[in-house]
Design an enzyme around this catalytic site. Structure first.
Site, PDB file in Angstrom:
ATOM      1  N   CYS A 111       0.801  -1.225   0.000  1.00  0.00           N
ATOM      2  CA  CYS A 111       0.000   0.000   0.000  1.00  0.00           C
ATOM      3  C   CYS A 111       0.837   1.280   0.000  1.00  0.00           C
ATOM      4  O   CYS A 111       0.309   2.364  -0.248  1.00  0.00           O
ATOM      5  CB  CYS A 111      -0.955  -0.001   1.186  1.00  0.00           C
ATOM      6  SG  CYS A 111      -2.137  -1.374   1.139  1.00  0.00           S
ATOM      7  N   HIS A 253      -3.265   6.990   2.457  1.00  0.00           N
ATOM      8  CA  HIS A 253      -3.656   5.711   1.857  1.00  0.00           C
ATOM      9  C   HIS A 253      -5.068   5.383   2.318  1.00  0.00           C
ATOM     10  O   HIS A 253      -5.376   5.414   3.514  1.00  0.00           O
ATOM     11  CB  HIS A 253      -2.679   4.626   2.281  1.00  0.00           C
ATOM     12  CG  HIS A 253      -3.204   3.242   2.048  1.00  0.00           C
ATOM     13  ND1 HIS A 253      -3.699   2.838   0.825  1.00  0.00           N
ATOM     14  CD2 HIS A 253      -3.338   2.185   2.881  1.00  0.00           C
ATOM     15  CE1 HIS A 253      -4.112   1.589   0.928  1.00  0.00           C
ATOM     16  NE2 HIS A 253      -3.897   1.170   2.165  1.00  0.00           N
ATOM     17  N   ASN A 283     -10.315  -0.166  -0.345  1.00  0.00           N
ATOM     18  CA  ASN A 283      -8.858  -0.087  -0.258  1.00  0.00           C
ATOM     19  C   ASN A 283      -8.273  -0.663  -1.546  1.00  0.00           C
ATOM     20  O   ASN A 283      -8.351  -1.867  -1.786  1.00  0.00           O
ATOM     21  CB  ASN A 283      -8.383  -0.883   0.960  1.00  0.00           C
ATOM     22  CG  ASN A 283      -6.878  -0.871   1.143  1.00  0.00           C
ATOM     23  OD1 ASN A 283      -6.126  -0.538   0.242  1.00  0.00           O
ATOM     24  ND2 ASN A 283      -6.432  -1.263   2.326  1.00  0.00           N
TER      25      ASN A 283
END
Length: 332
Positions: A111, A253, A283
């Site tokens: 990520c 993020h 996500n």
């Protein structure tokens, strides 16, 4: 001082949308359970046969069109879900964009991957190795998530975002500031897919089927993510000569709404300065920051002159942050 300047932006999401209600129909969950714990309402997922390279090409093509150029010296792709373990996916992305012959390579920091790729590309521009670099974050994360795992299936989605960097001067709008990065290999098992690599191939006994899917120790990740994203953002802001309160937009993020709120609280920033996109896409790992930037630019959430901080935490463990003053960009 020669610096990397953002001159184009693009994003793309697979057409198929999976709502919370659709997940609730097949898993032990509900729309309320997902929304209250993650802030996510829906996510986009790839259809059969759709590859990460295809997502990246769509986003990359939009970034080139946004900048009004196809003159690119290099392609850097951040992904955790390459088309194949070998070779890298970036050369195929470059080929499909008509950039055959240009150097192209993958970066994998889960990520935090896009910030690692952005740092790499910015450094190559600053060094004079390249004048223009296309940086893409693309993920088909739904393909490595156990469809029966309600926590993972509810959180992750697929998509791609891209920025086109050009050489310019320090102080220009869109100049990428110093990127602070870090990692801690002691946290390797915090976020992992155990199978598929040398560890599996050299084991005397086969791994379990569960090892082929993404696994995360959620509570521990939450604490590390808040701490590392906050610390990295503070470092980047200080390197830019700003104070935390100078940040107009914080683009973290897009992992979990509670994580983003906690980071904003640690920085003493009001929540309305957060750029939020995860409610619509979930996500998307390495694609989350460029997708959030793309959406915010398209909707007017980001405006020219805004002071922007980017920060992320991912598997590895890895983390990073940077700053920039937002430029005027065309969204296509």
């Amino acid at each position: 001082m020669r610096r990397a300047i953002i001159e184009g932006i693009g994003g793309w999401l697979p057409p198929r949308v999976v709502t919370n209600d659709e997940l609730a129909a097949r898993l032990d969950t509900s729309d309320e359970w997902i929304r209250t714990r993650t802030g996510i309402r829906a996510r986009h997922v790839v259809s059969d046969g759709m590859l990460t390279s295809q997502l990246a090409v769509q986003a990359g093509a939009k970034a080139l069109k946004s900048a009004g150029t196809d003159d690119v010296d290099m392609v850097v792709l951040a992904t955790t879900t390459p088309d194949r373990p070998c070779p890298a996916t970036a050369p195929e992305v470059a080929r499909q964009l008509g950039l055959t012959g240009r150097p192209a390579f993958d970066v994998m920091a889960v990520c935090t991957g896009f910030l690692y790729a952005l740092a790499t590309a910015s450094g190559l521009v600053a060094a004079g190795t390249a004048d223009r670099v296309l940086v893409v974050g693309a993920e088909a994360f739904s393909t490595i998530v156990d469809p029966g795992d309600r926590s993972a299936a509810a959180v992750f989605g697929d998509g791609a975002g891209a920025l086109l960097l050009r050489a310019g001067d320090d102080g220009e709008p869109g100049a990428v500031g110093p990127v602070t990065l870090g990692s801690d290999g002691a946290l390797t098992d915090l976020i992992t897919v155990r199978a598929g690599g040398v560890e599996e191939r050299t084991r005397p006994r086969p791994m379990d089927d569960a090892d082929r899917y993404f696994a995360m120790r959620g509570r521990e990740v939450f604490g590390h993510a808040v701490t590392r994203m906050t610390q990295a953002a503070l470092t980047a802001v200080d390197q830019a000569g700003w104070r935390p309160e100078d940040v107009d937009r914080l683009v973290g993020h897009q992992a979990n709404l509670r994580i983003l709120h906690a980071v904003a609280d640690q920085l003493d920033l009001p929540h309305d300065r957060l750029v939020i996109h995860l409610d619509q896409v979930g996500n998307t790992a390495a694609a989350s920051i460029p997708l959030a930037l793309w959406h915010a630019n398209a909707t007017g959430r980001l405006r020219p002159g805004d002071r922007v901080a980017l920060t992320a935490f991912g598997g590895g463990a890895t983390w990073g942050a940077t700053t920039l003053t937002w430029p005027a960009l065309t969204t296509v």
